[in-house]
Write a protein that holds these residues in place. Sequence first.
Motif, short mmCIF file in Angstrom:
data_model
loop_
_atom_site.label_atom_id
_atom_site.label_comp_id
_atom_site.label_asym_id
_atom_site.label_seq_id
_atom_site.Cartn_x
_atom_site.Cartn_y
_atom_site.Cartn_z
N LEU A 173 -2.86 -9.75 16.71
CA LEU A 173 -3.19 -10.65 17.87
C LEU A 173 -2.11 -10.87 18.65
O LEU A 173 -2.41 -10.92 20.08
CB LEU A 173 -3.62 -12.05 17.21
CG LEU A 173 -5.04 -12.02 16.71
CD1 LEU A 173 -5.12 -13.51 15.92
CD2 LEU A 173 -6.19 -11.66 17.20
N LEU A 174 -0.89 -11.31 18.44
CA LEU A 174 0.13 -11.36 19.21
C LEU A 174 0.87 -10.32 20.10
O LEU A 174 1.08 -10.59 20.78
CB LEU A 174 1.55 -11.74 18.42
CG LEU A 174 1.37 -13.47 17.72
CD1 LEU A 174 2.76 -13.71 16.95
CD2 LEU A 174 1.29 -14.42 18.87
N GLY A 175 0.45 -9.04 19.20
CA GLY A 175 0.80 -7.74 20.16
C GLY A 175 -0.18 -7.72 21.26
O GLY A 175 0.02 -7.22 22.44
N THR A 176 -1.51 -8.24 21.10
CA THR A 176 -2.56 -8.22 22.06
C THR A 176 -2.05 -9.36 23.15
O THR A 176 -2.18 -9.04 24.61
CB THR A 176 -3.83 -8.46 21.47
OG1 THR A 176 -4.04 -7.42 20.59
CG2 THR A 176 -4.99 -8.29 22.80
N VAL A 177 -1.59 -10.29 22.76
CA VAL A 177 -1.10 -11.25 23.80
C VAL A 177 -0.04 -10.83 24.57
O VAL A 177 -0.13 -10.99 25.82
CB VAL A 177 -0.87 -12.66 22.94
CG1 VAL A 177 -0.09 -13.55 23.99
CG2 VAL A 177 -1.82 -13.36 22.32
N GLN A 178 0.73 -10.15 24.00
CA GLN A 178 1.95 -9.72 24.77
C GLN A 178 1.81 -8.62 25.74
O GLN A 178 2.14 -8.49 26.94
CB GLN A 178 3.03 -9.09 23.94
CG GLN A 178 3.82 -10.23 23.02
CD GLN A 178 4.62 -11.45 23.95
OE1 GLN A 178 5.65 -10.83 24.94
NE2 GLN A 178 4.17 -12.34 24.18
N THR A 179 0.80 -7.64 25.29
CA THR A 179 0.34 -6.64 26.24
C THR A 179 -0.54 -7.20 27.30
O THR A 179 -0.44 -6.60 28.64
CB THR A 179 -0.47 -5.58 25.36
OG1 THR A 179 0.17 -5.12 24.21
CG2 THR A 179 -0.92 -4.29 26.17
N GLN A 180 -1.49 -8.04 26.94
CA GLN A 180 -2.59 -8.69 28.09
C GLN A 180 -1.49 -9.46 28.96
O GLN A 180 -1.82 -9.41 30.52
CB GLN A 180 -3.51 -9.30 27.36
CG GLN A 180 -4.58 -8.34 26.57
CD GLN A 180 -5.05 -7.37 27.72
OE1 GLN A 180 -5.51 -7.70 28.72
NE2 GLN A 180 -5.49 -6.29 27.21
N ALA A 181 -0.64 -10.04 28.37
CA ALA A 181 0.17 -10.98 29.51
C ALA A 181 1.07 -9.87 30.12
O ALA A 181 1.44 -10.24 31.38
CB ALA A 181 1.28 -11.99 28.52
N GLY A 182 1.26 -8.88 29.72
CA GLY A 182 2.13 -7.95 30.37
C GLY A 182 1.29 -7.25 31.67
O GLY A 182 1.64 -7.25 32.81
N TRP A 183 -0.02 -7.14 31.63
CA TRP A 183 -1.05 -6.81 32.73
C TRP A 183 -1.07 -7.68 33.62
O TRP A 183 -1.16 -7.66 35.14
CB TRP A 183 -2.34 -6.36 31.99
CG TRP A 183 -2.34 -5.40 30.96
CD1 TRP A 183 -3.42 -5.30 30.12
CD2 TRP A 183 -1.49 -4.28 30.83
NE1 TRP A 183 -3.06 -4.24 29.26
CE2 TRP A 183 -1.89 -3.54 29.67
CE3 TRP A 183 -0.30 -3.74 31.41
CZ2 TRP A 183 -1.46 -2.33 28.99
CZ3 TRP A 183 0.23 -2.58 30.88
CH2 TRP A 183 -0.30 -1.65 29.80
N LEU A 184 -1.31 -9.13 32.97
CA LEU A 184 -1.18 -10.20 34.09
C LEU A 184 0.17 -10.47 34.76
O LEU A 184 -0.03 -10.81 36.01
CB LEU A 184 -1.46 -11.60 33.05
CG LEU A 184 -2.03 -12.75 33.85
CD1 LEU A 184 -3.17 -12.67 34.85
CD2 LEU A 184 -2.00 -14.08 33.10
#
Length: 451
Positions: A173-184
Amino acid sequence: AVAFLVPTPFPAMEGSGLRRFTWAEVGLRTGRGPPPQPQERWLVIDRKVYDISHFCRRHPGGSRVISHYAGQDATDPFIAFHLDKALVRKYMSPLLIGELAPDQPIFEPSKNKRLVEDFRELRATVEKMGLLNPNHTFFILHLCHILLLDVAAWLTIWYFGSSIVPFLFSAVLLGTVQTQAGWLQHDFGHLSVFSTSKWNHWVHKFVIGHLKGAPASWWNHLHFQHHAKPNCFRKDPDINMHPLLFALGKILSVELGVKKKKFMPYNHQHKYFFIIGPPALLPLYFQWYIFYFVVQRKQWVDLAWMLTFYVRFFLTYLPLLEMKGILGLFLLVRFIESNWFVWVTQMNHIPMHIDYDKNVDWFSTQLQATCNVHHSLFNDWFSGHLNFQIEHHLFPTMPRHNYWKVAPLVKSLCAKHGIEYQCKPLLTAFADIVHSLKDSGELWLDAYLHK
């Protein structure tokens, strides 16, 4: 981000007072020319000639990105990167030294006149259609889904404990958060969310700094160079792993072999890519280099934003995990993010044309260095809409939710001029990274042994 801003504007020279130049004269001012003025840097925007020799060091977007167009026409990248062009032009006036002579074409004679004109017409159409206008609800919902996943990761360990299954699930979940925050953060960094640069910059610092623990200045320094000259060796920092770690592209790989240079066993690079590529980039390099970057450049505001991320992360998980567990969780999250990030960002570029800068037109520069991945809800979310890499590179300030709308227009322009518009399935795009590394490694080996 990339803006021609200087402290005090004054009126530009007008009328017959402007000096006249030829493209040959402009082309000598690249900052690497012969004596007596080897450091002169000029560029052209809308037929006006600007001397950026000293200003480049004060350029808000960094000295390198603007210097990459020294000696060239920079009209299209200027339009692509800036929001308030009228304001920027006002501050450019102290740099104005003349204009192109009346007998000179509007851009270099080597460029495709019809293609340049057609792309500029497409750009005007895009603006009239409102495709550069953001939907703020889209970005608010995207931020909310990141925050919800962040909370869910903490609740997983708080409720289920720190045994292996909830620990790994929380890490995903946190890996997903970091990646999606990267796109944002990528959206804000490209000024594609708000109508003013100021608001984009401020929120960019929050997203990349507080949500990811990275500096906005570092991202701007590298990323705009990539967009200005994608896949151009010595100008695009994204291919700086050539030749130290990888031999990239057919032309550069053969050149490396002919020169008998071997920093790595490049004929095996498609194998060791799985070791030093996706798993290692963030946890073993970026994670530590970003601190060196902000300290070395004295970017104290960025450092403060970064520290809020690390303080929040450790204080949040300290009641749930021992220090060893927190460090393990953090490194595992970076490992997951690194794999995700590298595969997505390299699938659009590594298999494409890589060479020195040949100063071709903006449209051709972007199309030869980028490809797309099929449009779907999952692909759009998984890649942060970077599956529309072609449209993103042509219109870097366009909000990503509009890429699919402009894609048919870009395809039509490609068809008109016989330019290949590459679009492929997601897994094929991943596989093409490995295939291209294998091919360039074999080309290097053949040149190294036989040429």
